[in-house]
Enzyme design. Structure first.
Site, PDB file in Angstrom:
ATOM      1  N   GLY A  14      70.558  60.013  26.522  1.00  0.00           N
ATOM      2  CA  GLY A  14      70.079  60.484  27.814  1.00  0.00           C
ATOM      3  C   GLY A  14      70.833  61.682  28.343  1.00  0.00           C
ATOM      4  CB  SER A  15      74.046  63.232  27.439  1.00  0.00           C
ATOM      5  OG  SER A  15      73.833  63.412  26.050  1.00  0.00           O
ATOM      6  CG  ASP A  16      70.230  66.616  31.132  1.00  0.00           C
ATOM      7  OD1 ASP A  16      71.078  67.129  31.909  1.00  0.00           O
ATOM      8  OD2 ASP A  16      69.297  65.908  31.537  1.00  0.00           O
ATOM      9  CE  LYS A  62      66.981  66.477  27.309  1.00  0.00           C
ATOM     10  NZ  LYS A  62      66.096  66.674  28.465  1.00  0.00           N
ATOM     11  CG  ASP A  73      64.670  69.930  29.016  1.00  0.00           C
ATOM     12  OD1 ASP A  73      64.946  70.670  29.993  1.00  0.00           O
ATOM     13  OD2 ASP A  73      64.317  68.741  29.126  1.00  0.00           O
ATOM     14  CG  ASN A  85      67.613  68.664  31.152  1.00  0.00           C
ATOM     15  OD1 ASN A  85      67.595  68.817  29.932  1.00  0.00           O
ATOM     16  ND2 ASN A  85      66.904  67.727  31.755  1.00  0.00           N
ATOM     17  CD  GLU A 127      61.180  69.944  29.533  1.00  0.00           C
ATOM     18  OE1 GLU A 127      60.543  69.969  28.455  1.00  0.00           O
ATOM     19  OE2 GLU A 127      61.583  68.886  30.047  1.00  0.00           O
ATOM     20  CD  GLU A 158      62.792  66.828  33.567  1.00  0.00           C
ATOM     21  OE1 GLU A 158      62.330  67.289  32.516  1.00  0.00           O
ATOM     22  OE2 GLU A 158      63.783  66.104  33.597  1.00  0.00           O
ATOM     23  CG  ASP A 210      57.847  61.547  36.162  1.00  0.00           C
ATOM     24  OD1 ASP A 210      57.134  60.559  36.435  1.00  0.00           O
ATOM     25  OD2 ASP A 210      58.928  61.456  35.537  1.00  0.00           O
ATOM     26  CG  HIS A 253      59.869  64.062  33.062  1.00  0.00           C
ATOM     27  ND1 HIS A 253      60.270  63.074  33.930  1.00  0.00           N
ATOM     28  CD2 HIS A 253      60.878  64.216  32.178  1.00  0.00           C
ATOM     29  CE1 HIS A 253      61.478  62.663  33.590  1.00  0.00           C
ATOM     30  NE2 HIS A 253      61.868  63.331  32.536  1.00  0.00           N
ATOM     31  CB  ALA A 254      56.005  61.103  29.490  1.00  0.00           C
ATOM     32  N   GLY A 255      59.491  60.770  29.714  1.00  0.00           N
ATOM     33  CA  GLY A 255      60.551  60.108  28.987  1.00  0.00           C
ATOM     34  C   GLY A 255      60.494  58.611  29.107  1.00  0.00           C
TER      35      GLY A 255
END
Ligand SMILES: [Mg+2]
Length: 422
Positions: free
Chosen positions: A20-22, A215, A244, A246, A270, A297, A320, A347-349
């Site tokens: 999950g890290s960005d 990422k 991405d 972020n 992104e 998102e 989202d 954004h559908a993670g």
């Protein structure tokens, strides 16, 4: 069938290291502020919104704040007139001050609206995508709120669009048969090494995915360029590669990075800069064209989306439904994007559970292109009916509802507070 009970739950899930890290969110704890609604005939609907852990209790409180406005209401009556009802909730004269239409209060509204839509779909015995495909253009228009976007699209324009864009039934049947393409964001976390990225990307392609997203936002741009180039070389020219950032860069830095990444044939770039920076996005898009800029998102409402679209600031819209205030606002964004000819790739993670339904709507009813929908598998085990992805494609869900119901065991282990309102 009347709504008689609300439970607001603060649910937080532990994550594997690095997952999950960005660039800006370095230690996420995937969490759902969860709204459960029960009816007098025993039906239960679940809506969720997503947070990264701390603050989830604030959003849970926001969910509870809407209880007086849905308590005792009939599900079918709410559903038949959802756009107008939603507009009234979003503009409730005291709660509105906390937004309007953004922040914790809007996230809370997303969860409540989700639970109502879940109850509706369950009472109809249909998965959400089927419910939406079965509605007439007039019924769909009644689900949206055009009050803040009518300068771009109004009810009449939406009706026209819905009548024109729907795919022929044979094409819809073929689309449902082959499933909808996905891509797995968990391949490319920023916390993973370059070698790990290449291994993960090849494994993802081996599982049938035709797109990978990485990422970016490392301390120096050369590192990002090297990581992305390594993956491009490994997967070959046929696989889509997206990046991405972020939100981590300034506008000049994002332009510099985009130029450094262009040689890896990036399909979209992104969240290059801060999500409120509409004109900054536009400047990045102008400088890097024809590279597509994607965002959404963290765009909180349809009004801000309207500004992104009108400014030519995004070429891929990533709304989202649990960041927006729920289905009515998602529809508003999807209609504006379709009108402007921009793909809608939510954004559908962690919420591909819900967006797998909505992408079948945007594809089949709005005729938008068949580009890949995001997924992140870290929370799959916690859902009652987790997404089914076979050879890189989502299978259309068959269970009635929006797909947000969580396993009772998971709730027992991971929900911090359970307050029942009646
Ligand atoms: Mg993203």
């Amino acid at each position: 069938v009347k709504i008689t009970q609300m439970t607001a739950l603060d649910v937080r899930f532990p994550m594997p290291p690095g997952a999950g890290s960005d660039s800006l969110h370095v230690d996420p704890l995937y969490s759902f502020a969860t709204c459960k609604l029960r009816t007098d005939d025993g039906l239960e609907g679940t809506g969720i919104t997503f947070t990264l852990g701390r603050g989830n209790e604030v959003v849970t409180a926001a969910i509870r704040a809407f209880w007086p406005f849905v308590r005792g209401h009939d599900v079918a009556e709410l559903a038949a007139d959802l756009g107008a009802r939603w507009r009234a909730w979003a503009n409730e004269s005291q709660l509105r001050w906390l937004g309007p239409h953004k922040g914790a209060i809007h996230l809370g509204l997303a969860a409540v609206t989700g639970a109502i839509v879940d109850l509706w779909a369950r009472s109809e015995g249909k998965p959400l995508w089927r419910l939406l495909l079965d509605l007439s253009p007039e019924q769909l228009v009644a689900l949206a709120d055009f009050s803040t976007i009518s300068d771009v699209i109004d009810e009449a324009g939406a009706l026209e669009l819905l009548r024109e864009r729907r795919l022929p039934e044979a094409e819809i049947a073929a689309q449902l048969e082959r499933g909808y393409p996905g891509y797995d964001t968990s391949v490319g976390w920023l916390g993973y090494s370059r070698d790990q990225l290449v291994t993960n990307a090849l494994s993802s392609v081996g599982r049938g995915f035709r797109a990978v997203k990485l990422k970016v936002g490392s301390p120096d741009i050369a590192t990002d360029a090297d990581r992305v180039a390594a993956v491009r070389e490994a997967v070959g020219p046929e696989i889509l590669v997206m990046v991405d950032a972020n939100q981590c860069w300034s506008v000049p830095r994002a332009i510099e990075a985009g130029r450094a990444l262009a040689s890896s044939d990036v399909f979209w770039f992104e969240e290059p800069v801060h999500p409120d920076d509409v004109l900054g996005y536009r400047d990045v898009a102008t400088a890097l064209a024809p590279m597509r800029i994607a965002g959404g998102e963290h765009v909180p409402n349809q009004v801000v989306f309207k500004n992104f679209i009108r400014a030519g600031a995004i070429q891929v819209a990533q709304p989202d439904v649990v960041r927006l205030g729920g289905l009515p606002e998602f529809l508003g964004v999807a209609l504006m994007a379709a009108e402007a000819g921009i793909p809608v790739l939510p954004h559908a993670g962690e919420t591909s559970q819900i967006h797998q339904h909505l992408i079948l709507f945007t594809r089949c009813v709005l005729g938008l292109p068949e580009l890949p929908l995001e997924t992140i598998p870290h929370l799959a085990e916690h859902f009652v009916d987790p997404v089914q992805i076979v050879k890189g494609r989502y299978r259309p869900p068959t269970v009635p509802g929006i797909g947000a119901a969580l396993q009772p065991d998971s709730l027992a282990r991971h929900a911090a507070t359970t307050e029942v309102l009646t």
